[in-house]
Scaffold this motif. Sequence first.
Motif, short mmCIF file in Angstrom:
data_model
loop_
_atom_site.label_atom_id
_atom_site.label_comp_id
_atom_site.label_asym_id
_atom_site.label_seq_id
_atom_site.Cartn_x
_atom_site.Cartn_y
_atom_site.Cartn_z
N LEU A 1 0.83 -1.21 0.00
CA LEU A 1 0.00 0.00 0.00
C LEU A 1 0.87 1.26 0.00
N THR A 2 1.97 1.23 0.73
CA THR A 2 2.85 2.40 0.79
C THR A 2 3.38 2.75 -0.60
N LEU A 3 3.72 1.73 -1.38
CA LEU A 3 4.22 1.98 -2.73
C LEU A 3 3.10 2.29 -3.71
N ALA A 4 1.93 1.65 -3.52
CA ALA A 4 0.87 1.73 -4.53
C ALA A 4 0.09 3.04 -4.50
N VAL A 5 -0.17 3.59 -3.32
CA VAL A 5 -1.08 4.75 -3.22
C VAL A 5 -0.59 5.96 -4.02
N PRO A 6 0.68 6.41 -3.86
CA PRO A 6 1.10 7.57 -4.67
C PRO A 6 1.03 7.29 -6.18
N LEU A 7 1.41 6.09 -6.59
CA LEU A 7 1.35 5.77 -8.03
C LEU A 7 -0.09 5.73 -8.52
N ALA A 8 -1.01 5.23 -7.67
CA ALA A 8 -2.42 5.20 -8.06
C ALA A 8 -2.94 6.60 -8.33
N GLY A 9 -2.46 7.58 -7.57
CA GLY A 9 -2.88 8.96 -7.81
C GLY A 9 -2.49 9.44 -9.19
N PHE A 10 -1.23 9.15 -9.61
CA PHE A 10 -0.78 9.54 -10.96
C PHE A 10 -1.63 8.84 -12.03
N LEU A 11 -1.78 7.51 -11.90
CA LEU A 11 -2.48 6.74 -12.92
C LEU A 11 -3.96 7.14 -13.01
N ALA A 12 -4.60 7.35 -11.86
CA ALA A 12 -6.03 7.70 -11.88
C ALA A 12 -6.26 9.04 -12.56
N GLN A 13 -5.39 10.01 -12.28
CA GLN A 13 -5.54 11.32 -12.92
C GLN A 13 -5.41 11.21 -14.43
N LEU A 14 -4.43 10.44 -14.87
CA LEU A 14 -4.21 10.26 -16.30
C LEU A 14 -5.39 9.54 -16.96
N MET A 15 -5.87 8.47 -16.30
CA MET A 15 -6.96 7.68 -16.89
C MET A 15 -8.27 8.45 -16.89
#
Length: 316
Positions: A185-199
């Motif tokens: 979760l520590t690694l995934a949450v910040p990356l999810a923010g980038f990907l969600a904004q793009l998608m």
Amino acid sequence: MPRSRTLRRVALRLAGAVFVLWAVATLTFFAVHLVPGDPAQAILGGPGSQASQEALDRVRADYGLDQPLAVQYLAMLARLATLDLGDSYALKTPVAELIGGQLLGTLTLALLALAVAWGFAIGLALWSTSAGRIGRAIAAGIELTAAALPHFWLATVLIAVFSTSLGWLPPVANDSASGLVLPVLTLAVPLAGFLAQLMREQMLEALEQPFTTSALARGETAAGIRLRHALRHAALPAVNLSGWAIGYLISGAVVVETIFARPGLGRTLLRATELRDVPVVIGVVLVVAVVYVAMTVLTDLVSRAVDPRIALEERA
């Protein structure tokens, strides 16, 4: 003609990969030598070993550390050209064996984090594009907040909430599946923010395209349009970003593995840097670069499978 184009494309890919690995090895070699300290001390057990000057001189001669830096650099390149990563100064073991024992743990952590980030991003993008203006504003706030969270801060908060307060998950990584939850979760949450904004942005753009109107006219539901048409268009930029994301996640693993006391390449790299264990530092960075290059090629193949127009445009 198509075969010659394919061969040229493969040759360019290979040349690019070799250049990247050379650049990474070169920058790492000179960066490590800018760090204060003596590698001979690391070979003899570190600064606390109180090795004699005679022992230090003998080790420098044995390992070629008394040679000019340019000679050491060329010797390193010659060794790497034969796929020999050398031996660890501190542990006296082959670097390849050392990395081989840690690689699977870090890759597992990074790939799980990538999968979780994709799951969060797809779910948030599907919800926000169907929730109206207020829903999009809320999603934008969630994405921005998630993307801005530093790994070390997020890890500390997760440990405080889920380990210290609730007692649901262990604060340090162990062999059980529950020990992986907080690091992932520590690694995934910040990356999810980038990907969600793009998608989300790409999905909104896709929903305004003529094929959406055509699909509606054929009786397709709003949910079906998002899942079967808009999501594919929205996923393409995120797929391309996933190659970079693996490098980002492995870099983040240095912090996460240290905080959660999890064995892996991140902790190995940090320890080797502290000890000026040059072969290990260069070996770990090179392996990470190889993984990054491999993921870039893989995401390119996935993009072509998702959108055949890419291959058609190159043939035109």
